[in-house]
Motif scaffolding. Structure first.
Motif, PDB file in Angstrom:
ATOM      1  N   GLN A 103      86.902  37.448 133.409  1.00 23.48           N
ATOM      2  CA  GLN A 103      87.954  36.523 132.962  1.00 23.48           C
ATOM      3  C   GLN A 103      87.890  36.398 131.492  1.00 23.48           C
ATOM      4  OE1 GLN A 103      87.685  33.224 135.734  1.00 23.48           O
ATOM      5  NE2 GLN A 103      89.081  34.041 136.796  1.00 23.48           N
ATOM      6  N   ILE A 134      88.957  39.599 129.973  1.00 28.27           N
ATOM      7  CA  ILE A 134      90.424  39.769 129.797  1.00 28.27           C
ATOM      8  C   ILE A 134      91.091  38.915 128.802  1.00 28.27           C
ATOM      9  CG2 ILE A 134      92.558  39.277 131.234  1.00 28.27           C
ATOM     10  CD1 ILE A 134      90.649  40.255 133.812  1.00 28.27           C
ATOM     11  N   ALA A 135      90.745  37.762 128.885  1.00 27.99           N
ATOM     12  CA  ALA A 135      91.267  36.588 127.718  1.00 27.99           C
ATOM     13  C   ALA A 135      90.842  37.231 126.333  1.00 27.99           C
ATOM     14  CB  ALA A 135      90.548  35.470 128.001  1.00 27.99           C
ATOM     15  N   ARG A 177      90.638  40.212 125.554  1.00 23.60           N
ATOM     16  CA  ARG A 177      91.470  41.464 125.238  1.00 23.60           C
ATOM     17  C   ARG A 177      92.971  41.148 124.880  1.00 23.60           C
ATOM     18  NH1 ARG A 177      89.873  43.985 129.786  1.00 23.60           N
ATOM     19  NH2 ARG A 177      87.894  44.514 129.116  1.00 23.60           N
ATOM     20  N   ARG A 178      93.347  39.929 125.895  1.00 28.13           N
ATOM     21  CA  ARG A 178      94.622  39.605 125.682  1.00 28.13           C
ATOM     22  C   ARG A 178      94.934  38.808 124.238  1.00 28.13           C
ATOM     23  NH1 ARG A 178      94.985  35.432 129.133  1.00 28.13           N
ATOM     24  NH2 ARG A 178      94.595  36.823 130.835  1.00 28.13           N
ATOM     25  N   THR A 179      94.059  38.109 123.781  1.00 22.56           N
ATOM     26  CA  THR A 179      94.155  37.519 122.465  1.00 22.56           C
ATOM     27  C   THR A 179      93.824  38.178 121.133  1.00 22.56           C
ATOM     28  OG1 THR A 179      93.248  35.306 123.498  1.00 22.56           O
ATOM     29  CG2 THR A 179      93.214  35.426 121.174  1.00 22.56           C
TER      30      THR A 179
END
Length: 182
Positions: free
Chosen positions: A166, A169-170, A172-174
């Motif tokens: 998680q 993912i966070a 990578r998203r940011t």
């Protein structure tokens, strides 16, 4: 004064008075242990609070056949203190050994971009939960495997894997769109 079995039973029943009694009994010793390991009063205070919070959150994991409640508390505190020291050393090492020193950048605009990217990464890391940051630090700074992290944090392996996933993912998203631009 309740005995260990009574305290554990009361904690499992979410009796805050039992937690307070346990804190009165062991709080000073837990703080002292954390202070000896970290050498930092503020960190020792945070570790003491985290230790009793973890006990409160995970009291059902306590197994009296594996050891005493006191030793379980000290193990939690010691692990948290060692993690704090290792994270501090890793931060110093990362800062000291950073191969992309701003002074090595040829153009001023490149230096400014590098500084900005570092700020973005720090901000993104700060938005992660404390548990996610801890798991990432143990994996990437200390080089521990997922199972070693689970053992160190006294958490299920699946929980550790989920936290790391998680967090990634966070991040990578940011950071993905920001750091992929030339």
């Amino acid at each position: 004064m309740l005995d260990t079995d009574q305290v554990v039973t009361a904690l499992r029943a979410r009796d805050e008075g039992a937690l307070a009694q346990l804190y009165d009994r062991y709080g000073g010793a837990v703080y002292g242990l954390a202070l000896r390991v970290t050498g930092d009063a503020g960190a020792a205070e945070e570790i003491s609070i985290d230790t009793f919070w973890q006990l409160w959150q995970h009291v059902d994991r306590f197994d009296g056949t594996q050891g005493s409640l006191q030793n379980w508390l000290f193990t939690i505190a010691r692990s948290r203190a060692i993690d704090r020291v290792r994270a501090r050393v890793a931060r110093k090492r990362t800062t000291a050994e950073d191969p992309t020193d701003v002074t090595d950048v040829a153009r001023p605009e490149d230096a400014a971009e590098l500084v900005e990217r570092r700020r973005l990464v720090r901000d993104a890391m700060a938005r992660l939960t404390a548990d996610q940051r801890t798991a990432l630090a143990l994996a990437y700074y200390d080089g521990l495997s997922h199972s070693q992290i689970a053992e160190r944090l006294q958490e299920p392996l699946g929980t550790v894997k989920t936290r790391i996933r998680q967090a990634m993912i966070a991040l990578r998203r940011t950071l993905g769109p920001l750091l992929s631009t030339p």
